[in-house]
Write a protein that holds these residues in place. Structure first.
Motif: not given
Length: 539
Positions: A122-136
């Motif tokens: 899960t990537l979070t940053r102020e001013g940006s929408a959170d992003l969930t990244v699936p990783v194998d």
């Protein structure tokens, strides 16, 4: 008064001589039968034996591509990092372990050891929408997550695929994460392009260069001047370097920089690892058995003829049966031993078997008068391994340094057929050898330990290696008193004729361990395959 000699009747004397002849012939035939039996047992002990047989995969993949990595998790681990190429505030990353990561623009985080298998970052940053990244997360593999974008974050997952760059060289790749910039190539000081150009959001394949051999730059297609100058890549030989091109959006100009992604072996050995019983060394047992069998057959034939002359059909039949038993006992049938285990079998697509090994005696590699090795990797380093404890082993086995055949190290032997530049062979079956030209266990990179699977027709120190499973623990004892615990990530079997040394001695960002021994059937006097067990340091 002297007694006159007693005359023995002629028929009685003849009968005595005939009985003595029959006894002598019987002894001769019995001796021949025993020799035949002994030679048969010798031949049986010299039969080709296949070590623990790998389980063939459902769909074999090429051995030098990321697709060859098994994605089964279990107790295995992988390593992951995040590359922040997105202009803006700091990036917070969760899902990489017990604590989150904080990465800043144009920064590459360190690698973290995580369980293999499916994961979600899960990537979070102020001013940006959170992003969930699936990783194998591939067992024993390394993954980079490259983040770009401003208001909207995007991520690209790349399996790093590190391979050894070769003697005295480094491996370099370009991470193109700049926006508004077309395809770019890495160029040397003369403007020659190194590798294929890559577009935004992509990563180039590795190219190898000599470290410190001039300045490098990045150039657009069709351009005559560099978009960015990198300078000299003066990383240590054997390492892997990443060049990051970022910026190009907002008020972030396009810029490039480089960092060492993984540490490797300056002089990786070539060719196979010879750690199995050399069945063709010296006089072959089968030749001795055949010679003894020939003598036995002659003796039995003499006995059969003599008894036949004396018309004893029962004895003739018994001796003939012994001859048949002796002939059948000298056969060389194949037996299979060991248990099935989870091994990634790359032997089906690995090429032809290794050539036969010449019948000759092993030779000790001479001790040279060389300069002392560099601190941290040499035989006298405090980090050198001195003992190894395998699962189920009550006490550690000793570990000795090994060098290269024809090189400058020497607690090893040169086996028949070994070429200069190969890893020297451990001299006995109760000792493990460490390639002292590479990292020591616990240092970043791939430390390589080799041991025999069998020797002198008996199981050796690594006889049970093929039965190890992901998650199994191995303890390394070092000269500085440290006890390092590594866990198994994966097992791979390769034919000796196509052993991927680039993978065996590959650069690694974290401490890794490779245990190597022989496997597969005996062909041409030695085992056909090499088994590699890959482990990572437990955090």
């Amino acid at each position: 008064m002297i007694d006159a000699p007693v005359a023995v009747p002629v028929p009685v004397a003849v009968a005595v001589r005939a009985g003595a002849r029959r006894r002598a012939v019987a002894v001769l035939a019995a001796l021949g039968a025993l020799l035949a039996l002994g030679s048969g047992l010798m031949a049986w002990s010299a039969r080709p034996v296949q070590a623990a047989a790998p389980v063939p995969p459902a769909a074999p993949a090429a051995v030098d591509t990321p697709a060859a990595v098994d994605t089964a998790g279990g107790g295995a681990h992988a390593a992951v990092r995040v590359v922040d190429a997105a202009p803006g505030p700091a990036l917070n990353v969760s899902g990489t372990g017990s604590s989150s990561l904080t990465v800043h623009f144009r920064e590459l985080s360190g690698y973290r050891r995580v369980p293999a298998g499916a994961a979600r970052l899960t990537l979070t940053r102020e001013g940006s929408a959170d992003l969930t990244v699936p990783v194998d997360m591939p067992p024993g593999g390394t993954v980079s997550v490259i983040v770009t974008g401003t208001a909207t974050l995007t991520a690209r997952v790349v399996v790093d695929g590190f391979t050894a760059p070769g003697p005295g060289r480094i491996a370099v790749r370009l991470i193109h994460a700049a926006e508004g910039v077309g395809p770019v190539s890495l160029v040397d000081a003369a403007g020659r392009r190194l590798g294929n150009p890559v577009g935004p959001g992509t990563v180039s394949s590795f190219v190898t260069v000599v470290p410190g051999s001039g300045t490098f730059g990045l150039r657009r297609l069709g351009a005559t001047s560099d978009l960015a100058v990198i300078g000299q890549l003066d990383a240590p030989a054997g390492d892997a370097v990443g060049v990051l091109l970022s910026g190009g959006s907002g008020d972030a100009p396009v810029a490039a920089g480089w960092t060492v992604d993984a540490h490797g072996t300056p002089l990786p050995p070539v060719g196979p690892v010879r750690t199995g019983d050399i069945h063709a060394t010296g006089v072959p047992l089968l030749s001795i058995a055949a010679f003894i069998t020939a003598i036995a057959v002659v003796l039995i034939a003499v006995g059969v003829g003599a008894v036949a002359w004396s018309r004893r059909p029962t004895v003739i039949m018994i001796l003939c049966c012994l001859v048949l038993v002796a002939c059948s006992a000298t056969g060389t049938g194949t037996a299979r031993v060991g248990t099935r285990h989870a091994v990634n079998d790359h032997t089906a697509t690995g090429g032809a078997p290794a050539p036969p090994v010449a019948a000759a005696s092993p030779t000790m590699i001479p001790v040279p008068s060389a300069s002392p090795p560099a601190e941290g990797t040499g035989r006298e380093s405090a980090t050198r391994p001195v003992g190894l404890i395998l699962p189920g082993m009550p006490a550690p086995v000793p570990v000795v340094p090994l060098g290269l055949v024809g090189g400058d190290e020497q607690r090893g032997i040169r086996l028949p057929g070994a070429a200069d530049g190969e890893l020297a062979t451990v001299p006995d079956g109760d000792t493990v050898g460490w390639y002292s030209g590479g990292p020591a266990p616990g240092e970043a990179g791939s430390a390589v330990l080799a041991g025999h699977v069998d020797l002198h027709r008996a199981p050796a120190v690594f006889a049970g290696l093929a039965g190890m499973t992901p998650g199994a623990e191995v303890t390394v004892l070092r000269a500085d008193g440290a006890r390092l615990v590594f866990t198994v990530d994966r097992l791979d079997a390769y034919p000796k004729s196509a052993l991927p040394t680039g993978i065996l001695y590959r650069p690694a960002p974290l401490p890794e361990l490779r245990l190597v021994t022989c496997a597969g059937p005996v062909e041409g006097g030695t085992h056909r395959d090499d088994l590699i067990v890959s482990l990572s340091l437990r955090g």
